[in-house]
Design an enzyme around this catalytic site. Structure first.
Site, mmCIF file in Angstrom:
data_model
loop_
_atom_site.group_PDB
_atom_site.id
_atom_site.type_symbol
_atom_site.label_atom_id
_atom_site.label_comp_id
_atom_site.label_asym_id
_atom_site.label_seq_id
_atom_site.Cartn_x
_atom_site.Cartn_y
_atom_site.Cartn_z
ATOM 1 N N PRO A 19 0.957 -1.171 -0.069
ATOM 2 C CA PRO A 19 0.075 0.006 0.018
ATOM 3 C C PRO A 19 0.836 1.340 0.000
ATOM 4 O O PRO A 19 1.889 1.420 0.764
ATOM 5 C CB PRO A 19 -0.769 -0.274 1.324
ATOM 6 N N CYS A 103 3.157 4.151 8.405
ATOM 7 C CA CYS A 103 3.218 5.191 7.763
ATOM 8 C C CYS A 103 4.128 6.446 8.531
ATOM 9 O O CYS A 103 3.831 6.420 9.828
ATOM 10 C CB CYS A 103 1.948 5.824 7.422
ATOM 11 N N LYS A 142 0.451 -3.941 8.888
ATOM 12 C CA LYS A 142 1.618 -3.795 8.303
ATOM 13 C C LYS A 142 2.448 -3.012 9.399
ATOM 14 O O LYS A 142 1.735 -1.696 9.943
ATOM 15 C CB LYS A 142 1.405 -3.025 7.018
ATOM 16 N N ASN A 203 9.274 -7.014 3.833
ATOM 17 C CA ASN A 203 8.992 -5.733 2.956
ATOM 18 C C ASN A 203 10.107 -4.968 3.352
ATOM 19 O O ASN A 203 10.967 -4.705 4.731
ATOM 20 C CB ASN A 203 7.659 -4.938 3.507
ATOM 21 N N GLY A 204 10.786 -4.270 2.365
ATOM 22 C CA GLY A 204 11.987 -3.500 2.377
ATOM 23 C C GLY A 204 13.349 -3.756 1.590
ATOM 24 O O GLY A 204 13.837 -4.843 1.659
ATOM 25 N N GLY A 227 6.959 -2.557 -2.912
ATOM 26 C CA GLY A 227 6.390 -1.056 -2.798
ATOM 27 C C GLY A 227 7.094 -0.086 -3.927
ATOM 28 O O GLY A 227 6.928 -0.181 -5.139
#
Length: 324
Positions: A19, A103, A142, A203-204, A227
């Protein structure tokens, strides 16, 4: 390549579009889904905005049948409002509800939302318990490595999530303090994977098929979330799926392929957002699509003056000429 099970949702492969606010809108999600992403995650939506019937929020939650399964991501910090709004929107055609705890932007964090929640495990437990009880669809979360290097608590938060009945957790291997700088810490993803039995999505820094395979092997995670590497490059999903399936990487898209996909992207923007908004939102995508192209620096200088779709289309033909 294994399928990925999140609650009662079966994904064809373990590769997921992350996202991203201002990026993973409906047109872009459709393209990534077609390229092989098994799950596409929507832009984060404010639970309070749903509560107050914000008009812009409705369009953010629009879902096309061809992009399903899709994950709808809420952000907020009030357990009751989050749960009530999750229940209110549950009939919409999303497959999974995700809570944003990653975020890093100040206007979200300063409101106690997004990655600020990493600082308050008790509140996290209240929110996730309320969300899981409120709806029948799978709830995921997340998270980040922690809020800063002095407060690395991804493992603690993941354990809380599992105890609350959350179906999966995605871990970005950076702290909030890092934003998107430095290197993602894949070791924290491995630690989370060791600590919980629910699926863990890494993720990353996954910006190539080789990196996707590496994060799966090094961390033992069940899925990979991509992402920023997909910005201007939805073909990455096709490449990752192929590499994980049989070890081959398809050739990079030709100029013709790029042009056709960009024009389709622009047409979807026009269809769903109208010319005024569609052209303006397409500008950043064009900047990403043209990185490294001959004459692209000059082209990017002219992008921000474009206001009409026919201007944009002419520009795309100029930078991606008909002949190969």
């Amino acid at each position: 390549m294994k399928k990925l099970q999140i609650g009662n949702v079966t994904l064809d492969n373990p590769i997921i579009l992350a996202p991203m606010a201002g990026v993973s809108d409906l047109p872009f999600r459709l393209l990534c889904r077609e390229m092989g992403a098994a799950l596409v995650c929507m832009e984060m939506v404010s639970a309070k905005a749903i509560y107050y019937n914000n008009k812009n929020t409705d369009s953010l939650m629009e879902i096309h049948p061809d992009e399903v399964p899709a994950s709808l991501q809420l952000f907020g910090s009030d357990p009751q409002i989050l749960a009530e709004m999750a229940k209110r929107i549950e009939e919409r055609p999303f497959s999974i509800l995700d809570l944003n705890m990653g975020c890093p932007v100040p206007k979200v964090v300063n409101n106690g939302e997004g990655s600020a929640l990493m600082k308050d495990p008790k509140l996290v437990e209240q929110i996730l318990t309320a969300l899981v009880r409120a709806i029948d669809k799978p709830v995921t979360v997340k998270i980040r490595k922690g809020f800063d290097d002095d407060h690395v608590n991804a493992v603690e938060i993941a354990k809380i999530a599992e105890a609350c009945g959350v179906a999966a957790v995605a871990v970005h291997g950076r702290t909030r303090a890092q934003y998107y700088s430095g290197q993602a810490d894949w070791d924290i993803i491995a630690q989370v994977k060791d600590a919980v039995k629910i699926p863990v999505i890494g993720n990353g820094d996954v910006d190539s098929p080789e990196k996707a395979k590496a994060i799966l092997e090094q961390t033992g995670c069940d899925g990979v979330m991509i992402g920023r590497a997909a910005e201007g490059n939805p073909w990455i999903f096709r490449e990752v799926v192929s590499y994980l399936t049989d070890g081959t990487i398809p050739a990079r898209p030709t100029n013709r392929e790029k042009r056709e996909l960009i024009l389709r992207h622009a047409a979807l923007q026009l269809e769903y957002k109208g010319e005024y908004t569609g052209v303006r939102e397409m500008r950043k995508h064009l900047s990403w699509y043209t990185v490294g192209m001959p004459h692209s620096a000059h082209f990017r200088q002219t992008i921000n003056t474009m206001e009409k779709m026919d201007e944009l289309i002419r520009g795309v033909y100029d930078i991606f000429p008909e002949e190969e």
